[in-house]
Design an enzyme around this catalytic site. Structure first.
Site, PDB file in Angstrom:
ATOM      1  N   GLY A   1       0.814  -1.216   0.000  1.00 25.95           N
ATOM      2  CA  GLY A   1       0.000   0.000   0.000  1.00 25.95           C
ATOM      3  C   GLY A   1       0.841   1.257   0.000  1.00 25.95           C
ATOM      4  O   GLY A   1       0.587   2.200   0.750  1.00 25.95           O
ATOM      5  N   ALA A   2       1.861   1.297  -0.867  1.00 28.86           N
ATOM      6  CA  ALA A   2       2.849   2.386  -0.813  1.00 28.86           C
ATOM      7  C   ALA A   2       2.534   3.550  -1.737  1.00 28.86           C
ATOM      8  O   ALA A   2       3.342   4.459  -1.867  1.00 28.86           O
ATOM      9  CB  ALA A   2       4.233   1.827  -1.143  1.00 28.86           C
TER      10      ALA A   2
ATOM     11  N   TYR B   1     -13.061  -4.061  11.669  1.00 26.58           N
ATOM     12  CA  TYR B   1     -11.767  -3.392  11.497  1.00 26.58           C
ATOM     13  C   TYR B   1     -10.906  -3.615  12.740  1.00 26.58           C
ATOM     14  O   TYR B   1      -9.728  -3.991  12.639  1.00 26.58           O
ATOM     15  CB  TYR B   1     -11.952  -1.891  11.255  1.00 26.58           C
TER      16      TYR B   1
END
Length: 288
Positions: free
Chosen positions: A10-11, A169
């Site tokens: 997720g960069a 979550y």
């Protein structure tokens, strides 16, 4: 970080993008594992422009496709890494999805548990051999303080019986910490360390699924600019755990603001951590 290879999931935005830029600045070879290749390539171009090309060499940014909602994609990503990379010094499990409506991954897992925990669980396990061969090496797991509101319900891990997006979550973030703890135990003596962290409340696009009433949005935006961390501020603990000599050899701990923090007892339950590990192995197909 010259001569070291780092993978960040997720960069292309938020915390991951900030960490990628800083580690590139420190001369690391950074592999950006991202779901949307076009967005990742655009982010990489922007980061290179920000950091600037170094006359003395060192530092490289590489984009690789990785969709953590697809175990097939995770396997393909790892296969390519193992073929192309001679070493892996740091793995930062950063990508995450937050409070989305009920959805399932390609493999039929509840989306938050599937991406935040199971995708990273498989990714890490498939890259463990390379990490061990590159030791001393590090695994950094981005969790959240919201783990405090989660419970590991083994009777309904996939939320088939009931779904609450906030609870799910929190459960996935508790799973991150339990995973890091169990992995640290299994890696004792290998030279590979594993630590988890919470970045604080950060202004990122992680909250894109959170509905804020239209009239409240100006106030929310004002509050977020006043009190939330910037992505770079939020990424500091990830960068610290990935690069600082201060934490060399430190493993199985939980950090916030670059300092070790205490965990609630439920995040230190080794029996639950082992059971979660065993079930996760079966869910991702590492064990029949």
């Amino acid at each position: 970080m010259r001569g070291k290879t780092v993978i960040i999931t997720g960069a292309n935005s938020g915390l991951g993008r900030a960490a990628a830029a800083e580690l590139l600045r420190m001369r690391a070879r950074v592999i950006m594992g991202c779901r949307d290749r076009a967005r990742a390539e655009r982010a990489a171009r922007e980061i290179r422009a920000e950091v600037g090309e170094r006359a003395d060499g060192g530092g490289e940014l590489v984009v690789r496709e990785l969709d953590l909602a697809s175990l097939r994609s995770v396997r393909a990503f790892c296969h390519r890494v193992l073929q192309e990379e001679s070493r892996l010094d740091v793995l930062i499990n950063n990508a995450g999805i937050f409070q989305c409506p009920y959805m399932k991954t390609e493999d039929g897992f509840e989306m938050q548990f599937g991406v935040n925990h199971l995708g990273h669980f498989l990714l890490t396990n498939l890259l463990l051999g390379l990490l061990k061969n590159s030791a001393p090496s590090r695994i950094v797991v981005v969790s959240s303080k919201l783990y405090k509101y989660g419970e590991i319900n083994f009777e309904d891990l996939n939320s088939e019986i009931s779904y609450n997006k906030s609870f799910c979550y929190s459960r996935s973030k508790l799973a991150n910490i339990l995973f890091a703890r169990e992995l640290a135990r299994r890696l004792e003596g290998t030279g590979v360390t594993v630590n988890s962290l919470h970045p604080g409340i950060v202004r990122t696009n992680l909250g894109r699924h959170v509905n804020i009433p239209l009239l409240a949005k100006p106030l929310f935006n004002l509050v977020s600019w006043a009190f939330f961390k910037t992505p770079l501020e939020g990424a500091q603990t990830s960068i610290y755990l990935a690069s600082s000599p201060d934490v060399e050899g430190v493993s199985g701990k939980y950090f916030g603001d670059c300092k070790e923090e205490e965990l609630l007892p439920k995040a230190m339950d080794d029996l639950v951590a082992r059971k979660l590990w065993d079930i996760s192995e079966v869910m991702v197909g590492l064990l029949k």
